[in-house]
Design a protein around this motif. Sequence first.
Motif, mmCIF file in Angstrom:
data_model
loop_
_atom_site.group_PDB
_atom_site.id
_atom_site.type_symbol
_atom_site.label_atom_id
_atom_site.label_comp_id
_atom_site.label_asym_id
_atom_site.label_seq_id
_atom_site.Cartn_x
_atom_site.Cartn_y
_atom_site.Cartn_z
ATOM 1 N N ARG A 131 0.827 -1.204 0.000
ATOM 2 C CA ARG A 131 0.000 0.000 0.000
ATOM 3 C C ARG A 131 0.861 1.254 0.000
ATOM 4 N NH1 ARG A 131 -3.785 -0.935 4.996
ATOM 5 N NH2 ARG A 131 -4.875 0.899 4.171
ATOM 6 N N GLU A 132 1.988 1.198 0.700
ATOM 7 C CA GLU A 132 2.884 2.355 0.725
ATOM 8 C C GLU A 132 3.533 2.592 -0.634
ATOM 9 O OE1 GLU A 132 3.824 1.743 5.480
ATOM 10 O OE2 GLU A 132 5.192 0.949 3.966
ATOM 11 N N VAL A 133 3.860 1.509 -1.337
ATOM 12 C CA VAL A 133 4.381 1.652 -2.698
ATOM 13 C C VAL A 133 3.372 2.388 -3.574
ATOM 14 C CG1 VAL A 133 4.925 0.338 -4.796
ATOM 15 C CG2 VAL A 133 5.977 -0.296 -2.613
ATOM 16 N N GLU A 134 2.101 2.097 -3.358
ATOM 17 C CA GLU A 134 1.050 2.736 -4.154
ATOM 18 C C GLU A 134 0.977 4.239 -3.913
ATOM 19 O OE1 GLU A 134 -1.111 1.478 -6.370
ATOM 20 O OE2 GLU A 134 -0.489 -0.633 -6.204
ATOM 21 N N CYS A 135 1.307 4.678 -2.719
ATOM 22 C CA CYS A 135 1.113 6.105 -2.418
ATOM 23 C C CYS A 135 2.408 6.912 -2.432
ATOM 24 C CB CYS A 135 0.371 6.291 -1.096
ATOM 25 S SG CYS A 135 1.292 5.856 0.379
ATOM 26 N N LEU A 136 3.505 6.326 -2.921
ATOM 27 C CA LEU A 136 4.757 7.063 -3.022
ATOM 28 C C LEU A 136 4.817 7.900 -4.292
ATOM 29 C CD1 LEU A 136 7.654 4.685 -1.896
ATOM 30 C CD2 LEU A 136 6.850 6.746 -0.748
ATOM 31 N N ALA A 137 5.453 9.052 -4.184
ATOM 32 C CA ALA A 137 5.755 9.877 -5.345
ATOM 33 C C ALA A 137 6.953 9.296 -6.085
ATOM 34 C CB ALA A 137 6.066 11.306 -4.892
ATOM 35 N N GLU A 138 7.260 9.824 -7.243
ATOM 36 C CA GLU A 138 8.464 9.413 -7.953
ATOM 37 C C GLU A 138 9.690 9.674 -7.078
ATOM 38 O OE1 GLU A 138 8.711 11.216 -11.780
ATOM 39 O OE2 GLU A 138 7.023 10.077 -12.598
ATOM 40 N N ASP A 139 10.631 8.749 -7.123
ATOM 41 C CA ASP A 139 11.842 8.801 -6.295
ATOM 42 C C ASP A 139 11.530 8.744 -4.800
ATOM 43 O OD1 ASP A 139 13.843 9.084 -8.424
ATOM 44 O OD2 ASP A 139 12.888 11.027 -8.768
ATOM 45 N N GLY A 140 10.365 8.201 -4.451
ATOM 46 C CA GLY A 140 9.976 8.086 -3.053
ATOM 47 C C GLY A 140 10.751 7.001 -2.329
ATOM 48 N N ARG A 141 10.757 7.110 -0.992
ATOM 49 C CA ARG A 141 11.521 6.182 -0.164
ATOM 50 C C ARG A 141 10.653 5.660 0.974
ATOM 51 N NH1 ARG A 141 12.747 11.313 -1.584
ATOM 52 N NH2 ARG A 141 13.732 11.965 0.382
ATOM 53 N N ILE A 142 10.713 4.355 1.193
ATOM 54 C CA ILE A 142 10.101 3.715 2.361
ATOM 55 C C ILE A 142 11.238 3.214 3.238
ATOM 56 C CG2 ILE A 142 8.699 1.808 3.217
ATOM 57 C CD1 ILE A 142 7.289 1.787 0.471
ATOM 58 N N VAL A 143 11.188 3.520 4.531
ATOM 59 C CA VAL A 143 12.167 2.953 5.452
ATOM 60 C C VAL A 143 11.411 2.184 6.526
ATOM 61 C CG1 VAL A 143 12.338 5.088 6.789
ATOM 62 C CG2 VAL A 143 14.161 3.398 6.929
ATOM 63 N N ILE A 144 11.725 0.902 6.655
ATOM 64 C CA ILE A 144 11.035 -0.011 7.567
ATOM 65 C C ILE A 144 11.888 -0.171 8.825
ATOM 66 C CG2 ILE A 144 10.142 -2.345 7.882
ATOM 67 C CD1 ILE A 144 9.926 -2.486 4.770
ATOM 68 N N ILE A 145 11.279 0.076 9.998
ATOM 69 C CA ILE A 145 12.036 -0.042 11.246
ATOM 70 C C ILE A 145 11.444 -1.072 12.204
ATOM 71 C CG2 ILE A 145 12.948 2.297 11.099
ATOM 72 C CD1 ILE A 145 10.856 3.096 13.239
ATOM 73 N N ALA A 146 10.310 -1.669 11.847
ATOM 74 C CA ALA A 146 9.707 -2.730 12.665
ATOM 75 C C ALA A 146 8.771 -3.529 11.784
ATOM 76 C CB ALA A 146 8.967 -2.146 13.871
ATOM 77 N N VAL A 147 8.398 -4.713 12.249
ATOM 78 C CA VAL A 147 7.578 -5.619 11.434
ATOM 79 C C VAL A 147 6.390 -6.110 12.239
ATOM 80 C CG1 VAL A 147 9.386 -6.298 9.820
ATOM 81 C CG2 VAL A 147 9.185 -7.493 12.013
ATOM 82 N N GLN A 148 5.663 -5.182 12.862
ATOM 83 C CA GLN A 148 4.529 -5.570 13.693
ATOM 84 C C GLN A 148 3.429 -6.242 12.880
ATOM 85 O OE1 GLN A 148 3.201 -2.407 16.368
ATOM 86 N NE2 GLN A 148 5.228 -1.474 16.256
ATOM 87 N N GLY A 149 3.380 -5.974 11.572
ATOM 88 C CA GLY A 149 2.370 -6.583 10.716
ATOM 89 C C GLY A 149 2.843 -7.833 10.004
ATOM 90 N N GLY A 150 4.072 -8.273 10.284
ATOM 91 C CA GLY A 150 4.597 -9.478 9.659
ATOM 92 C C GLY A 150 5.816 -9.195 8.793
ATOM 93 N N VAL A 151 6.607 -10.245 8.549
ATOM 94 C CA VAL A 151 7.851 -10.073 7.801
ATOM 95 C C VAL A 151 7.686 -10.306 6.308
ATOM 96 C CG1 VAL A 151 9.264 -10.701 9.783
ATOM 97 C CG2 VAL A 151 8.534 -12.485 8.197
ATOM 98 N N GLN A 152 6.558 -10.861 5.883
ATOM 99 C CA GLN A 152 6.335 -11.125 4.467
ATOM 100 C C GLN A 152 5.567 -9.963 3.834
ATOM 101 O OE1 GLN A 152 7.708 -13.753 2.932
ATOM 102 N NE2 GLN A 152 8.568 -14.374 4.905
ATOM 103 N N SER A 153 6.119 -9.435 2.739
ATOM 104 C CA SER A 153 5.491 -8.304 2.052
ATOM 105 C C SER A 153 5.516 -8.547 0.550
ATOM 106 C CB SER A 153 6.231 -6.993 2.361
ATOM 107 O OG SER A 153 6.255 -6.727 3.744
ATOM 108 N N GLY A 154 4.356 -8.396 -0.097
ATOM 109 C CA GLY A 154 4.288 -8.439 -1.551
ATOM 110 C C GLY A 154 3.923 -7.061 -2.065
ATOM 111 N N PHE A 155 4.526 -6.640 -3.186
ATOM 112 C CA PHE A 155 4.230 -5.304 -3.706
ATOM 113 C C PHE A 155 4.413 -5.295 -5.213
ATOM 114 C CE2 PHE A 155 8.583 -5.454 -2.082
ATOM 115 C CZ PHE A 155 9.333 -5.114 -3.210
ATOM 116 N N ASN A 156 3.947 -4.231 -5.842
ATOM 117 C CA ASN A 156 4.003 -4.071 -7.290
ATOM 118 C C ASN A 156 5.409 -3.625 -7.688
ATOM 119 O OD1 ASN A 156 3.801 -3.228 -9.965
ATOM 120 N ND2 ASN A 156 1.716 -2.437 -9.702
ATOM 121 N N ALA A 157 6.221 -4.571 -8.130
ATOM 122 C CA ALA A 157 7.597 -4.240 -8.503
ATOM 123 C C ALA A 157 7.646 -3.329 -9.718
ATOM 124 C CB ALA A 157 8.381 -5.525 -8.771
ATOM 125 N N GLY A 158 6.606 -3.383 -10.555
ATOM 126 C CA GLY A 158 6.564 -2.487 -11.707
ATOM 127 C C GLY A 158 6.534 -1.032 -11.286
#
Length: 329
Positions: A227-254
């Motif tokens: 969901r965060e990938v969906e709402c990022l601007a161009e050249d956006g950055r996500i930094v993950i510091i905890a995994v309270q929702g789980g360690v497995q994540s699927g996202f749109n690599a495109g």
Amino acid sequence: MHAVEITSFGGPEVLRLGERPAPVAGAGELLIRVAASGINRPDVLQRMGRLLRRLLAPRIFRGWRSRGVVESGDALAMAEAGIRVGDRVCALVAGGGYAQWCVAPVVQCLPVPDGFSDVEAASLPETFFTVWSNVFDRARLQAGETFLVQGGTSGIGVTAIQLARAFGATVIATAGSDDKCAACLALGAHHAVNYKSQDFVAEAKRITEARGVDVVLDMVAGDYVAREVECLAEDGRIVIIAVQGGVQSGFNAGLVLRKRLTITGSTLRPRPVAFKGAIARALREHVWPLLAAGKVRPVIHSTFAAADAAQAHALMESNQHVGKIVLTW
């Protein structure tokens, strides 16, 4: 000395007050007579056995942040840092923070800002080290950018909101109730999203007029990453510091390819002393003046006597707090 011990992995009830020999400062370290100890979410994970592999006998609960008075230490290292016996310091300690005395690397200690109480000072180290390292060093948040912080009323969240705003970013915070959203706005967030009744992706796109946000500080991971990938601007950055929702994540690599996105993460605790010392120097230069001027402030939800550490952990697990929970000695 008195210290909070962990007797086995489990619920808050496994914490108890015991007696242990006082530690001795080694090379590059100082000894702190502790007045207050901050509590953070990873402490709960340690207690549950998710960060410690085994527990052979009762031991001092690790804890990683304390405030107190310098009792002794490596004279040369202290002189180089401008720290003297009797100074009030707050520290990112190497463990054993739930105790009346603890040792800390000198370079991980910072002076208590003028006018700050022991409890306020104890709330600073872990959250400020974490936010600075991840939001400003790793994610490179700049003035004029839009910043989304998940869990805006956590200890990390209230720090991230204030620092991001102080350095000129537009801040969007998520929280789990309307009251908590109001608290985020009071702390300086420009927008607050109740993730239980609103879609933070849709809200982020609406607020940014479909451009998206530049930086996301994520303490959830799991399905939030997509969901965060969906709402990022161009050249956006996500930094993950905890995994309270789980360690497995699927996202749109495109989308990652087309928008040139960066997905990164870090943990502070395993990093070497030199790395943490560099963060401390940056904080002293860039953030401590904001604290001294009252432009950024600690947010304390509750304090507990050290003997009531189990109750403090239960409150942390309830997610009912806004800001920091602190033990006093």
